[in-house]
Design an enzyme around this catalytic site. Sequence first.
Site, PDB file in Angstrom:
ATOM      1  N   ARG A   1       0.815  -1.220   0.000  1.00 43.85           N
ATOM      2  CA  ARG A   1       0.000   0.000   0.000  1.00 43.85           C
ATOM      3  C   ARG A   1       0.848   1.269   0.000  1.00 43.85           C
ATOM      4  NH1 ARG A   1      -5.383  -1.125   1.854  1.00 43.85           N
ATOM      5  NH2 ARG A   1      -5.931  -2.793   0.440  1.00 43.85           N
TER       6      ARG A   1
ATOM      7  N   ARG B   1      -3.831   6.487  -0.217  1.00 44.53           N
ATOM      8  CA  ARG B   1      -4.325   7.680   0.457  1.00 44.53           C
ATOM      9  C   ARG B   1      -3.365   8.352   1.412  1.00 44.53           C
ATOM     10  NH1 ARG B   1      -9.972   5.162   2.012  1.00 44.53           N
ATOM     11  NH2 ARG B   1      -8.510   3.443   2.192  1.00 44.53           N
TER      12      ARG B   1
ATOM     13  N   TYR C   1     -14.223 -12.869   0.331  1.00 42.22           N
ATOM     14  CA  TYR C   1     -15.059 -11.715  -0.060  1.00 42.22           C
ATOM     15  C   TYR C   1     -16.298 -12.164  -0.831  1.00 42.22           C
ATOM     16  CZ  TYR C   1     -11.442  -8.299   1.190  1.00 42.22           C
ATOM     17  OH  TYR C   1     -10.555  -7.519   1.869  1.00 42.22           O
TER      18      TYR C   1
HETATM   19  O1  CP3 Z   1       0.594   0.417  -3.226  1.00 41.08           O
HETATM   20  C1  CP3 Z   1      -0.015  -0.656  -3.284  1.00 41.08           C
HETATM   21  O2  CP3 Z   1       0.078  -1.534  -2.404  1.00 41.08           O
HETATM   22  C2  CP3 Z   1      -0.763  -0.942  -4.566  1.00 41.08           C
HETATM   23  C3  CP3 Z   1      -2.027  -1.284  -4.642  1.00 41.08           C
HETATM   24  C4  CP3 Z   1      -2.949  -2.210  -3.878  1.00 41.08           C
HETATM   25  C5  CP3 Z   1      -4.289  -1.854  -3.629  1.00 41.08           C
HETATM   26  N1  CP3 Z   1      -4.939  -2.942  -3.167  1.00 41.08           N
HETATM   27  C6  CP3 Z   1      -4.853  -0.526  -3.863  1.00 41.08           C
HETATM   28  C7  CP3 Z   1      -5.984  -0.110  -3.030  1.00 41.08           C
HETATM   29  C8  CP3 Z   1      -2.794  -3.535  -3.495  1.00 41.08           C
HETATM   30  C9  CP3 Z   1      -1.548  -4.393  -3.517  1.00 41.08           C
HETATM   31  C10 CP3 Z   1      -4.072  -3.983  -3.061  1.00 41.08           C
HETATM   32  C11 CP3 Z   1      -4.356  -5.353  -2.661  1.00 41.08           C
HETATM   33  C12 CP3 Z   1      -5.519  -5.646  -1.853  1.00 41.08           C
HETATM   34  N2  CP3 Z   1      -6.786  -5.181  -1.984  1.00 41.08           N
HETATM   35  C13 CP3 Z   1      -5.507  -6.578  -0.809  1.00 41.08           C
HETATM   36  C14 CP3 Z   1      -4.305  -7.357  -0.371  1.00 41.08           C
HETATM   37  C15 CP3 Z   1      -3.407  -6.511   0.437  1.00 41.08           C
HETATM   38  C16 CP3 Z   1      -3.768  -6.392   1.879  1.00 41.08           C
HETATM   39  O3  CP3 Z   1      -4.026  -5.271   2.313  1.00 41.08           O
HETATM   40  O4  CP3 Z   1      -3.747  -7.417   2.562  1.00 41.08           O
HETATM   41  C17 CP3 Z   1      -6.796  -6.622  -0.265  1.00 41.08           C
HETATM   42  C18 CP3 Z   1      -7.251  -7.448   0.915  1.00 41.08           C
HETATM   43  C19 CP3 Z   1      -7.599  -5.757  -1.042  1.00 41.08           C
HETATM   44  C20 CP3 Z   1      -9.044  -5.471  -0.904  1.00 41.08           C
HETATM   45  C21 CP3 Z   1      -9.217  -4.056  -0.528  1.00 41.08           C
HETATM   46  N3  CP3 Z   1      -9.161  -3.024  -1.447  1.00 41.08           N
HETATM   47  C22 CP3 Z   1      -9.349  -3.484   0.753  1.00 41.08           C
HETATM   48  C23 CP3 Z   1      -9.442  -4.266   2.044  1.00 41.08           C
HETATM   49  C24 CP3 Z   1      -9.386  -2.089   0.595  1.00 41.08           C
HETATM   50  C25 CP3 Z   1      -9.425  -1.031   1.675  1.00 41.08           C
HETATM   51  C26 CP3 Z   1     -10.693  -0.316   1.806  1.00 41.08           C
HETATM   52  C27 CP3 Z   1     -10.450   1.035   2.467  1.00 41.08           C
HETATM   53  O5  CP3 Z   1     -10.844   2.021   1.862  1.00 41.08           O
HETATM   54  O6  CP3 Z   1      -9.878   1.069   3.560  1.00 41.08           O
HETATM   55  C28 CP3 Z   1      -9.279  -1.825  -0.783  1.00 41.08           C
HETATM   56  C29 CP3 Z   1      -9.244  -0.520  -1.436  1.00 41.08           C
HETATM   57  C30 CP3 Z   1      -7.930  -0.081  -1.947  1.00 41.08           C
HETATM   58  N4  CP3 Z   1      -7.075  -0.858  -2.668  1.00 41.08           N
HETATM   59  C31 CP3 Z   1      -7.397   1.224  -1.828  1.00 41.08           C
HETATM   60  C32 CP3 Z   1      -6.175   1.216  -2.518  1.00 41.08           C
HETATM   61  C33 CP3 Z   1      -5.253   2.373  -2.736  1.00 41.08           C
HETATM   62  C34 CP3 Z   1      -8.069   2.376  -1.119  1.00 41.08           C
HETATM   63  C35 CP3 Z   1      -9.239   2.881  -1.920  1.00 41.08           C
HETATM   64  C36 CP3 Z   1      -9.123   4.290  -2.427  1.00 41.08           C
HETATM   65  O7  CP3 Z   1      -8.053   4.923  -2.344  1.00 41.08           O
HETATM   66  O8  CP3 Z   1     -10.141   4.774  -2.947  1.00 41.08           O
END
Ligand code: CP3
Length: 399
Positions: free
Chosen positions: A61, A65, A197
């Site tokens: 991540r 944000r 999910y």
């Molecule tokens: O920099 C990075 O790591 C690149 C991108 C990345 C994202 N998601 C972008 C993202 C990666 C590697 C993921 C993987 C992902 N997505 C995982 C595995 C990693 C982990 O955290 O264990 C999982 C479980 C997801 C599913 C998911 N997507 C979740 C739980 C969330 C968070 C929701 C929140 O808003 O807190 C997301 C959304 C997400 N994925 C965001 C980003 C940048 C935030 C959404 C946004 O900015 O609008």
Amino acid sequence: MRAPFGSRVSITINSIEEHIIPASDAALSRHPLVAHSTASSRLVRALRGDRPEVTPAWFMRQAGRSLPEYRALRSRGTMIEACLDPALASEITMQPVRRHGVDAAIFFSDIVIPLALIGLEVEIVAGRGPVFSHPLRTAADIAAAVEIDPALVRERGEAVVDAVGRTTAMLAEESEARGEPLPLIGFAGAPFTLAAYLVEGGPSKDHLAARRLIHDDPAAWRDLTMWLAEVTGQFLALQVEAGASAAQLFDSWAGALAPDDYRRAVRPASERALRAVREVALPAEAGIERVPLIHFGVGTGELLADMSALDIDAIGVDYRVPLDEARRRIERDLTVQGNLDPALLFAPEPVRTAAVRRVLEQGAAARAHVFNLGHGVPMDADPDAIGAVVRTVHEWRMP
Ligand code: CP3
């Protein structure tokens, strides 16, 4: 559709169908592992078991944000739209590389993107995570879903291929300025985490719906996870063929499982997903015959030995298990990745720096170490603290 570095890819769906797309050596020789020397990057070397003088660092991540420049770009449109906009996704991928000086980019996408590509209705809700309009609640729901051809990920994956291509071109430029090759890490979700999910319909605390299904209907569970293995495996292989120099399979929620259930009902599907990447044949000039694979989950201290039995090069460790202890648990000499507690990003500088050095010293117990956090960068972390962590890692030398 053929990926630009299209290679030998076999898609096996419930062992009924098999397509072999023959390798094109000319196309493969443009892969960044060859064309941009990412095979000799700190990250790829460490993943393969070498100890470069400087320990490589990147952060799960790292895009997102916590960066004001991300929030500025993401003011319009949904998260899924952003992931499938190649210009936007590649720019967001580059932001933390430029700002923090990390040793690799991780592709800006999401684990649910391949599911969106094959037509499942999914939304990523801010502060919550992925939410599906039609959760797979019954055996009939699962039977209908697994009829969808995983090859659709490739057929509809043009935006992914385009975004990876743009990113590796920008990384090559940045590498020139830095004097260090900069690889792109591709990633995908492991079948269990995706299934968690899908059967729940959204995020949950204990993933009870998935854990129930394993025992209620083992046949439906197996069909679902083996199908997800193809879907997510194709997503990962597509990124590798398009130019990713390493790949990480996230089984974020595997820590919810008992080891026996993990081994029996989950690991075979992860194995199948990883195999999709192993089937990408690299050209001899790459100097390596396989793209390094990293596997990571949260709270997987009790599963490290079982996870490390997969065909991987590195194991990601969350912050709950010190890396030297993780090395003892994994039973074979893999590269370890991790594992600063993200909470330390908020600590006073001397406390944070001491903690980073402790992680590096513990990482010295393994054949090689890739520095990372124990899970993702929190959204309210101070970007300057992240940059300072990278500098501390880069200044450190193996005693
Ligand atoms: O920099 C990075 O790591 C690149 C991108 C990345 C994202 N998601 C972008 C993202 C990666 C590697 C993921 C993987 C992902 N997505 C995982 C595995 C990693 C982990 O955290 O264990 C999982 C479980 C997801 C599913 C998911 N997507 C979740 C739980 C969330 C968070 C929701 C929140 O808003 O807190 C997301 C959304 C997400 N994925 C965001 C980003 C940048 C935030 C959404 C946004 O900015 O609008």
